[in-house]
Structures are given as C-alpha cells and as structure tokens.
Design a protein around this motif. Sequence first.
Motif, PDB file in Angstrom:
ATOM      1  N   LYS A  96       0.825  -1.205   0.000  1.00  0.00           N
ATOM      2  CA  LYS A  96       0.000   0.000   0.000  1.00  0.00           C
ATOM      3  C   LYS A  96       0.861   1.258   0.000  1.00  0.00           C
ATOM      4  O   LYS A  96       2.019   1.243   0.408  1.00  0.00           O
ATOM      5  CB  LYS A  96      -0.937   0.003   1.209  1.00  0.00           C
ATOM      6  CG  LYS A  96      -1.827  -1.224   1.316  1.00  0.00           C
ATOM      7  CD  LYS A  96      -2.711  -1.388   0.096  1.00  0.00           C
ATOM      8  CE  LYS A  96      -3.620  -2.606   0.221  1.00  0.00           C
ATOM      9  NZ  LYS A  96      -4.429  -2.813  -0.999  1.00  0.00           N
ATOM     10  N   VAL A  97       0.275   2.363  -0.433  1.00  0.00           N
ATOM     11  CA  VAL A  97       0.972   3.644  -0.446  1.00  0.00           C
ATOM     12  C   VAL A  97       1.200   4.111   0.990  1.00  0.00           C
ATOM     13  O   VAL A  97       0.514   3.667   1.925  1.00  0.00           O
ATOM     14  CB  VAL A  97       0.164   4.694  -1.236  1.00  0.00           C
ATOM     15  CG1 VAL A  97       0.100   4.316  -2.704  1.00  0.00           C
ATOM     16  CG2 VAL A  97      -1.241   4.846  -0.654  1.00  0.00           C
ATOM     17  N   PRO A  98       2.172   5.013   1.221  1.00  0.00           N
ATOM     18  CA  PRO A  98       2.490   5.437   2.588  1.00  0.00           C
ATOM     19  C   PRO A  98       1.306   6.013   3.357  1.00  0.00           C
ATOM     20  O   PRO A  98       1.232   5.854   4.575  1.00  0.00           O
ATOM     21  CB  PRO A  98       3.580   6.496   2.370  1.00  0.00           C
ATOM     22  CG  PRO A  98       4.226   6.118   1.090  1.00  0.00           C
ATOM     23  CD  PRO A  98       3.120   5.561   0.245  1.00  0.00           C
ATOM     24  N   LYS A 111       7.992  10.060  -3.148  1.00  0.00           N
ATOM     25  CA  LYS A 111       7.235  11.090  -3.860  1.00  0.00           C
ATOM     26  C   LYS A 111       5.747  11.027  -3.536  1.00  0.00           C
ATOM     27  O   LYS A 111       4.969  11.822  -4.058  1.00  0.00           O
ATOM     28  CB  LYS A 111       7.420  10.913  -5.371  1.00  0.00           C
ATOM     29  CG  LYS A 111       8.838  11.172  -5.887  1.00  0.00           C
ATOM     30  CD  LYS A 111       9.162  12.655  -5.832  1.00  0.00           C
ATOM     31  CE  LYS A 111      10.439  12.965  -6.599  1.00  0.00           C
ATOM     32  NZ  LYS A 111      10.278  12.877  -8.066  1.00  0.00           N
ATOM     33  N   GLN A 112       5.340  10.103  -2.689  1.00  0.00           N
ATOM     34  CA  GLN A 112       3.929   9.940  -2.357  1.00  0.00           C
ATOM     35  C   GLN A 112       3.623  10.536  -0.994  1.00  0.00           C
ATOM     36  O   GLN A 112       4.487  10.555  -0.110  1.00  0.00           O
ATOM     37  CB  GLN A 112       3.560   8.453  -2.389  1.00  0.00           C
ATOM     38  CG  GLN A 112       3.710   7.824  -3.768  1.00  0.00           C
ATOM     39  CD  GLN A 112       3.523   6.323  -3.756  1.00  0.00           C
ATOM     40  OE1 GLN A 112       3.675   5.668  -2.725  1.00  0.00           O
ATOM     41  NE2 GLN A 112       3.189   5.746  -4.912  1.00  0.00           N
ATOM     42  N   PRO A 113       2.387  11.035  -0.782  1.00  0.00           N
ATOM     43  CA  PRO A 113       2.031  11.647   0.510  1.00  0.00           C
ATOM     44  C   PRO A 113       2.252  10.694   1.679  1.00  0.00           C
ATOM     45  O   PRO A 113       2.116   9.480   1.550  1.00  0.00           O
ATOM     46  CB  PRO A 113       0.538  11.978   0.329  1.00  0.00           C
ATOM     47  CG  PRO A 113       0.340  12.093  -1.139  1.00  0.00           C
ATOM     48  CD  PRO A 113       1.284  11.110  -1.759  1.00  0.00           C
ATOM     49  N   GLY A 114       2.585  11.274   2.839  1.00  0.00           N
ATOM     50  CA  GLY A 114       2.877  10.501   4.030  1.00  0.00           C
ATOM     51  C   GLY A 114       1.636   9.941   4.694  1.00  0.00           C
ATOM     52  O   GLY A 114       0.531   9.965   4.126  1.00  0.00           O
ATOM     53  N   PRO A 115       1.783   9.415   5.912  1.00  0.00           N
ATOM     54  CA  PRO A 115       0.657   8.782   6.619  1.00  0.00           C
ATOM     55  C   PRO A 115      -0.522   9.717   6.798  1.00  0.00           C
ATOM     56  O   PRO A 115      -0.356  10.911   7.050  1.00  0.00           O
ATOM     57  CB  PRO A 115       1.261   8.400   7.973  1.00  0.00           C
ATOM     58  CG  PRO A 115       2.724   8.348   7.747  1.00  0.00           C
ATOM     59  CD  PRO A 115       3.017   9.358   6.696  1.00  0.00           C
ATOM     60  N   GLN A 379       3.705  14.202   7.642  1.00  0.00           N
ATOM     61  CA  GLN A 379       2.531  13.374   7.404  1.00  0.00           C
ATOM     62  C   GLN A 379       1.787  13.897   6.176  1.00  0.00           C
ATOM     63  O   GLN A 379       2.217  14.854   5.522  1.00  0.00           O
ATOM     64  CB  GLN A 379       1.613  13.384   8.633  1.00  0.00           C
ATOM     65  CG  GLN A 379       0.963  14.731   8.918  1.00  0.00           C
ATOM     66  CD  GLN A 379      -0.162  14.629   9.936  1.00  0.00           C
ATOM     67  OE1 GLN A 379      -0.832  13.617  10.046  1.00  0.00           O
ATOM     68  NE2 GLN A 379      -0.370  15.697  10.698  1.00  0.00           N
ATOM     69  N   TYR A 380       0.696  13.243   5.870  1.00  0.00           N
ATOM     70  CA  TYR A 380      -0.170  13.625   4.756  1.00  0.00           C
ATOM     71  C   TYR A 380      -0.578  15.104   4.892  1.00  0.00           C
ATOM     72  O   TYR A 380      -0.810  15.570   6.003  1.00  0.00           O
ATOM     73  CB  TYR A 380      -1.421  12.738   4.790  1.00  0.00           C
ATOM     74  CG  TYR A 380      -2.319  12.827   3.586  1.00  0.00           C
ATOM     75  CD1 TYR A 380      -2.132  11.987   2.501  1.00  0.00           C
ATOM     76  CD2 TYR A 380      -3.353  13.746   3.553  1.00  0.00           C
ATOM     77  CE1 TYR A 380      -2.979  12.064   1.403  1.00  0.00           C
ATOM     78  CE2 TYR A 380      -4.184  13.821   2.455  1.00  0.00           C
ATOM     79  CZ  TYR A 380      -3.995  12.979   1.382  1.00  0.00           C
ATOM     80  OH  TYR A 380      -4.814  13.066   0.301  1.00  0.00           O
TER      81      TYR A 380
END
Length: 402
Positions: A96-98, A111-115, A379-380
């Motif tokens: 899964k993505v972060p 490069k993907q948004p955080g938790p 984080q996100y």
Amino acid sequence: MSFKSLIQEMRGELGSISRKGFGFGRSRSQRVVQDSCVVPVDAFKQSCWATMPPELLRDVLVRIEASEDTWPSRKNVVACAGVCRNWRALVKEIVKVPQLSSKLTFPISLKQPGPRASSSLLQCYIIRNRTNQTYHLYLALNQASASNDDGKFLLAAKRFRRPTCTDYIISLNSDDVSRGSSSYIGKLRSNFLGTKFTVYDAQPTNPGAQVTRTRSTRLLSLKQVSPRVPSGNYPVSHISYELNVLGSRGPRRMQCVMDAIPASAVEPAGTAPTQTELVHTNLDMFPSFSFFRSKSVRSESLPQPAQKDGLLVLKNKAPRWHEQLQCWCLNFNGRVTVASVKNFQLVAAPENGPAGPEHENVILQFGKVGKDVFTMDFQYPISAFQAFTICLSSFDTKIACE
C-alpha cells in the motif's frame, strides 16, 4: 511442509538475488534501492517458485509483506519485486501507499504523501556534512536512530553556490549527487538573499504540470548524458521567509505554497495527487530550440505562483514565549532537544474563514538534536521529498531574516 518452512526456503533462494540488488557489504548510505534494478533470474527459473500457482504465490507475498513491516527486514519485500515482472506486479499491488500503510518501501514512496492519521508522523532525521556541503535523509528505525546514526538511507542533497542563487541537488544515490545523474529526482533553488525558494520535481506530479526550463536544464542538453536522465523542472512548491528588517525577537516566519496540492487535501475527505511511477524522461521530449535562447530572454528568476486560491498553504505554528527559559517554545513531543532558529512546525493555513481542527495538526516539524543532526517528521498530504526540500531551505543562509 509448514508455511513457515515455505517462507524460509523462499528467502534462502532469494538470498543471492537480494544481496546483489541491495548492496550487502557496502556502507549503509550506499544501500540505495533502485526502482528499476535488474536481477539475475536464471537460478530462479530452475526452482519450484517458477511454477507456483498464482493464488499460492499471492498468499505467500501477502504474508511476507505483513511480516517484514520494518527495515532492514523489509528489504525482502523489495527483493521479491525484483525477481520478475509477474512478481513485481503482484508486490506493487499488495504494498500500500504510505498514506495507508505508514511505510516507505520503494523509491516512488518518497514522492507519495505521508501517513494519513494525524497521530502517526513519519519520523526521519537529517545529517549535515559541513565539509562537502551534503545532507543525507534517513528513516528512523527506532527512537534512538538519530543519536546512534542508525537508519535507512532515503535521499541525499548537495549544496551548490551560484553567483545569484543557491541550488540543492537531490538524488536517490548518496555517491552521485549531480544534475546529470540517473538518480536525480529534483532540486531546490533560492534567491540571492535566501528568502525565497522554489522546489522543482524532475517529473510532473499531475498531467497538467508545466515544465520550467532553467539555465541548468539548457546546459544539460549540451552534455553527453544517458537518455534516461530526467531533464524536467516542474515547480511543486514555493517557500518564502518573512524579512525581519526591524530586528524583532522571535523565530523565523515562513510560508510554503504547495503548487500541486489543493487546500482541501487537509480535510477528512480531501485528496492529494499521488505519483505511481518514477518516470525517466528523455531529452528528446523537449524542443531543442527552447534550450538555446539568447541572454535577453532567459528566465533566471524564480517563478512565483500565479494564484494561491485553492492551493495548500503551510505556515509556521505560532510559538509561545517561556518567561523562565527566556526563549520561544514549541511542543515537539521530545523530538527536538536543542534550541535553534532553524526549528519549526508547519500547519495548514485556512483558505477562507476561521481555522478548523484540521488546521491544528502539525504537517511537518523540523528541529535540532545535535551539532549536525536534525529530526524531520511529516505526514499527509506532503511527501518525504517535499518535506526534505522544505527543511533544506532552513539550512540556507538568510541575511535579512535573523
């Protein structure tokens, strides 16, 4: 054969592959997992794993992903993705993505948004090398990672001083931090005073992103470089520090405009753009004439966002003055131990009207814990790459902001 024995046998057969792909025997900072690594599969084709039923293979990979949830054991998950295309497709589907897993697995995860959960900031730390002007970002594996220099290497940056600006080149490889490197993923550029910064991504964050051609992009076309070298400059954020012309007391005041993230991303149902692949662009994608303009039409100044409406804006969380300590204080929950003008916490600025609960959550915090060691928690909706570049701007000299 028990399932546990099955997993152990699988790891044994993948051992030689993962050791070559993950650089065992090298220093920790050199263990960079390349998203497009090539591994030998001749031995694998002759094993029982080549004819495993897809349903059983998926079950095995799901259990490996669930059991190897932290580094360095998580390298086994990435090793499985490097076996062949079928395994790679299954692993990418399972991992899964972060923002959902709170884990950084592949290079694209940076490069993907955080938790997404407000209580689960992803804890990292930055080590500064004053001698060669480099900065290394590590994933903290435990609470004491920053103090004992034990973490998973993520990104490297190198500072280049220009006559009118400063560039921070960012790479996936700590041994090759240059604009012409195949591991180059972006850069941070400041103005002369160090008060305004622009973050450039080597690839577009969304289909509508516009490439900005700077002097470094034009010079790149004059060199003999690999056709897989990324050559785009896509502005993803603008960072500005407020001038302190009156010499007032207090920490630096900063603001970050995230060009690729909508303001609604911080809301419970909001979303932020998520990259899915590290695309290596080709120089032939750009018209050759655009790289050879006369000096009169060169655009060397930092581009500014045309309009802030609808974009996510991050600002400093207001500190409080502590009378007994005689200093400005913020609650870093034990993650920062040394007072410094570089320390900050960023929250989302309300777009219109009063601030809601979502505007009180700390999206990024950065602080000093040693002479050249700093913690970075995020984080996100921002990514590790975006958080790293914002923190790098705090290192740059600011003549008029102190």
